[in-house]
Design a protein around this motif. Structure first.
Motif, mmCIF file in Angstrom:
data_model
loop_
_atom_site.group_PDB
_atom_site.id
_atom_site.type_symbol
_atom_site.label_atom_id
_atom_site.label_comp_id
_atom_site.label_asym_id
_atom_site.label_seq_id
_atom_site.Cartn_x
_atom_site.Cartn_y
_atom_site.Cartn_z
ATOM 1 N N LEU A 279 0.980 -1.075 0.055
ATOM 2 C CA LEU A 279 -0.068 -0.014 -0.086
ATOM 3 C C LEU A 279 0.977 1.251 -0.039
ATOM 4 O O LEU A 279 1.875 1.333 0.646
ATOM 5 C CB LEU A 279 -1.083 -0.154 1.264
ATOM 6 N N PRO A 280 0.515 2.384 -0.775
ATOM 7 C CA PRO A 280 1.313 3.624 -0.885
ATOM 8 C C PRO A 280 1.276 4.383 0.567
ATOM 9 O O PRO A 280 0.310 4.324 1.192
ATOM 10 C CB PRO A 280 0.714 4.227 -1.958
ATOM 11 N N ARG A 281 2.572 4.800 0.810
ATOM 12 C CA ARG A 281 2.659 5.277 1.908
ATOM 13 C C ARG A 281 3.195 6.726 1.824
ATOM 14 O O ARG A 281 4.137 6.925 0.940
ATOM 15 C CB ARG A 281 3.606 4.647 3.187
ATOM 16 N N THR A 282 3.175 7.574 3.043
ATOM 17 C CA THR A 282 4.039 8.888 3.011
ATOM 18 C C THR A 282 5.369 8.638 3.420
ATOM 19 O O THR A 282 5.819 7.572 3.921
ATOM 20 C CB THR A 282 3.309 9.777 4.028
ATOM 21 N N ALA A 283 6.228 9.386 2.797
ATOM 22 C CA ALA A 283 7.572 9.415 2.837
ATOM 23 C C ALA A 283 8.081 9.500 4.291
ATOM 24 O O ALA A 283 9.160 9.058 4.893
ATOM 25 C CB ALA A 283 8.541 10.159 1.953
ATOM 26 N N SER A 284 7.330 10.635 4.953
ATOM 27 C CA SER A 284 7.775 11.098 6.496
ATOM 28 C C SER A 284 7.435 10.226 7.416
ATOM 29 O O SER A 284 8.398 9.712 8.166
ATOM 30 C CB SER A 284 7.222 12.511 6.401
ATOM 31 N N LYS A 285 6.092 9.647 7.574
ATOM 32 C CA LYS A 285 5.652 8.948 8.772
ATOM 33 C C LYS A 285 5.208 7.496 8.466
ATOM 34 O O LYS A 285 5.150 6.748 9.254
ATOM 35 C CB LYS A 285 4.655 9.661 9.234
ATOM 36 N N GLY A 286 5.168 7.290 6.931
ATOM 37 C CA GLY A 286 4.967 6.011 6.845
ATOM 38 C C GLY A 286 3.458 5.538 6.788
ATOM 39 O O GLY A 286 3.196 4.515 6.604
ATOM 40 N N ASN A 287 2.495 6.570 6.884
ATOM 41 C CA ASN A 287 1.012 6.338 6.761
ATOM 42 C C ASN A 287 0.555 6.031 5.357
ATOM 43 O O ASN A 287 1.089 6.527 4.533
ATOM 44 C CB ASN A 287 0.403 7.567 7.313
ATOM 45 N N VAL A 288 -0.384 5.038 5.587
ATOM 46 C CA VAL A 288 -0.940 4.607 4.238
ATOM 47 C C VAL A 288 -1.776 5.944 3.810
ATOM 48 O O VAL A 288 -2.454 6.432 4.166
ATOM 49 C CB VAL A 288 -1.825 3.383 4.251
ATOM 50 N N ARG A 289 -1.609 6.131 2.349
ATOM 51 C CA ARG A 289 -2.083 7.402 1.701
ATOM 52 C C ARG A 289 -3.524 6.924 1.064
ATOM 53 O O ARG A 289 -3.575 6.169 -0.112
ATOM 54 C CB ARG A 289 -1.335 8.067 0.630
ATOM 55 N N ARG A 290 -4.614 7.387 1.540
ATOM 56 C CA ARG A 290 -5.994 6.903 1.197
ATOM 57 C C ARG A 290 -6.067 7.067 -0.501
ATOM 58 O O ARG A 290 -6.473 6.348 -1.288
ATOM 59 C CB ARG A 290 -6.874 7.568 1.771
ATOM 60 N N ARG A 291 -5.872 8.358 -0.831
ATOM 61 C CA ARG A 291 -6.143 8.714 -2.017
ATOM 62 C C ARG A 291 -5.350 8.052 -3.387
ATOM 63 O O ARG A 291 -5.737 7.620 -4.217
ATOM 64 C CB ARG A 291 -6.043 10.523 -2.219
#
Length: 534
Positions: free
Chosen positions: A504-516
């Motif tokens: 699942l695609p994640r943010t680079a900074s915090k590693g949160n999954v990106r919904r959009r």
């Protein structure tokens, strides 16, 4: 005390001005094939007479069971038929405070919890819930066609009673669940009077020399259709009772041909059907071009549909609204952007990382949150406002260089389903993490503009059997979903997609999954999933 304008006073006035005009066109169906044989006209005077007859009928039933006037009475209906509209108006005409529930919230336990929060004294419900009356603490009644039922010559309360502006006229609910159930949205007399002004302003006929003919948008147990119908009512317009929200293009052609439909009102998800048809059928394209207006709300049109509409000169208008506020922003006739606040309102567009100090702030190119200021007459009930007294919508916008705004989604974890009802994705994800921590290493819920949400999961055990994993998730989360609206539920393994860890695609900074990003990356899978469901 002042007499406030309501939908009831609007009906009485329009029935006086346009007694013989049709207020509704209702389909008469062939019993076997459900083919529409004709569109029956119901006049303004007949609608008023039916509302008053039903008001007397319900007054008799309710008072006989000890339910006094000004009590809250639940109204749990589909909200898509003429008789539903009569019930909804008649309960208010009888002097009660209707609390609306749609059939999309089918759990009786949640319904009675919400009624208890408003001190509801009775409920009128659709026959689809025939067993709801077992062991209930309040009187319950099945809705019925009372037009042939005898009623006593009862004096109904004044159409415009002497009340305080803060008194409650009716109660809706948020279209998504929070903490296991929707929130109450009380509508005061003063607030609804402002909504009537906004609704009339939103649907002014293009040609005053002829009657506007429009379509039902959604359930009258939700604010959208109640708001729209109140606007059309004030202009003496006619509303067609559609077969379903997703009515086919053949029905649209029939309504234009036989009912003289000139203003189509629809959510974008359903409007797409007719735009798609117009790409291959010149007759449908010409009919769309000949409409005075296509009025849509709830979601943005796809870029492809937007481009097609602009290129072919179809008259479009975009409305941005919510349950808590009704319509708030409108585009100019013939365009979908920019959106501007409805005249007479007091809104702020506030940078999302800034606080609002009570003053209007200058918007800039940054992302801005729409805030309904406390001095705006349509600012919702105090129970829904923030600590600063304003109502923070959570809806985000960009300001365009030439003025006006374009929607950029929300600043929270809510998505909108195909019929513009909201779904709290984070609540679903939190429940999965709490009940399936040994099965799932990461998860996210998507489905913006879709009929229902889909859950993506990364399995904790990479060797796990996917079908067994999905069934275990459904079993463990079943109780949680049973309390939610139908459009918020995940109750089938068709709507769970298992992917490898770290997919699942994640943010680079915090590693949160990106919904959009998940929506975009797995669009083909989502199209397949919802194709299966339909």
């Amino acid at each position: 005390m002042p007499n406030f304008k309501t939908h009831l006073t609007a009906l009485e006035q329009s029935a006086s001005l346009y007694p013989s005009r049709p207020v509704f066109r209702v389909p008469l169906l062939r019993p076997q094939s459900q083919e529409i044989l004709e569109w029956q006209e119901i006049s303004y005077s007949q609608f008023l007479a039916d509302v008053e007859h039903f008001a007397k009928f319900w007054t008799q039933r309710l008072t006989a069971d000890g339910v006094p006037p000004r009590s809250v009475v639940g109204v749990w209906l589909g909200g898509m038929t003429y008789l539903d509209a009569v019930h909804i108006y008649s309960v208010a005409r009888a002097g009660y405070i209707p609390q609306f529930f749609s059939l999309k919230l089918p759990n009786p336990s949640v319904i009675f919890e919400l009624l208890a929060k408003s001190d509801g004294k009775a409920i009128i419900f659709d026959a689809a819930f025939a067993n709801v009356g077992d062991s209930t603490p309040i009187p319950v009644y099945v809705s019925l066609d009372a037009r042939s039922e005898p009623v006593a010559d009862i004096a109904l309360p004044p159409v415009a009673p002497d009340v305080n502006g803060s008194d409650t006229l009716m109660i809706f609910h948020t279209s998504g669940s929070t903490s296991g159930r929707p929130k109450l949205v009380p509508c005061s007399y003063a607030w609804w009077q402002e909504c009537l002004r906004k609704s009339a302003q939103s649907v002014v006929p293009r040609n005053p020399e002829r009657q506007d003919v429009t379509t039902w948008m959604g359930s009258m147990c939700h604010i959208g259709q109640t708001f729209m119908f109140s606007g059309f009512l004030q202009h003496g317009s006619c509303t067609i009772q559609i077969s379903s929200q997703a009515f086919p293009s053949e029905e649209l052609v029939d309504m234009i041909t036989r009912c003289h439909l000139n203003r189509l009102v629809q959510f974008p998800t359903y409007l797409t059907t007719h735009i798609r048809t117009s790409r291959r059928d010149p007759k449908v394209l010409q009919m769309l071009q000949d409409l005075d207006e296509i009025f849509y709300s709830g979601l943005m049109l796809s870029s492809d549909d937007e481009e097609w509409i602009i290129r072919h000169g179809i008259n479009i208008r975009n409305c941005f609204g919510s349950t808590e506020c009704g319509a708030m922003l409108l585009s100019t006739p013939g365009k979908s952007v920019p959106l501007v606040p409805i005249e007479g309102t007091s809104y702020g567009f506030v940078p999302i990382n800034s606080s609002l100090d009570g003053q209007h702030q200058n918007a800039n190119a940054r992302t801005l949150e729409l805030v309904i200021l406390s001095d705006s007459v349509d600012c919702p009930d105090s129970s829904l406002r923030g600590p600063d007294g304003h109502y923070h919508t959570g809806d985000l916008f960009f300001e365009l260089p030439g003025g006006g705004y374009v929607s950029r989604g929300r600043d929270d974890d809510w998505i909108k389903s195909e019929n513009s009802l909201r779904c709290d994705t984070k609540a679903i994800e939190d429940n999965v993490r709490a009940t399936c921590a040994d099965l799932v290493s990461e998860c996210i819920v998507v489905g913006n503009g879709r009929p229902s949400p889909t859950l993506f999961v990364e399995a904790a055990n990479p060797d796990a059997n996917q079908e067994r994993l999905k069934k275990d998730i459904i079993r463990r989360t079943r109780h949680f979903h049973s309390r939610r609206y139908l459009h918020e539920r995940i109750t089938s393994t068709n709507f769970i997609l298992v992917v490898p860890r770290d997919t699942l695609p994640r943010t680079a900074s915090k590693g949160n999954v990106r919904r959009r990003a998940v929506e975009e990356a797995f669009k083909a899978d989502l199209d397949r999933i919802y194709g299966i469901s339909s």
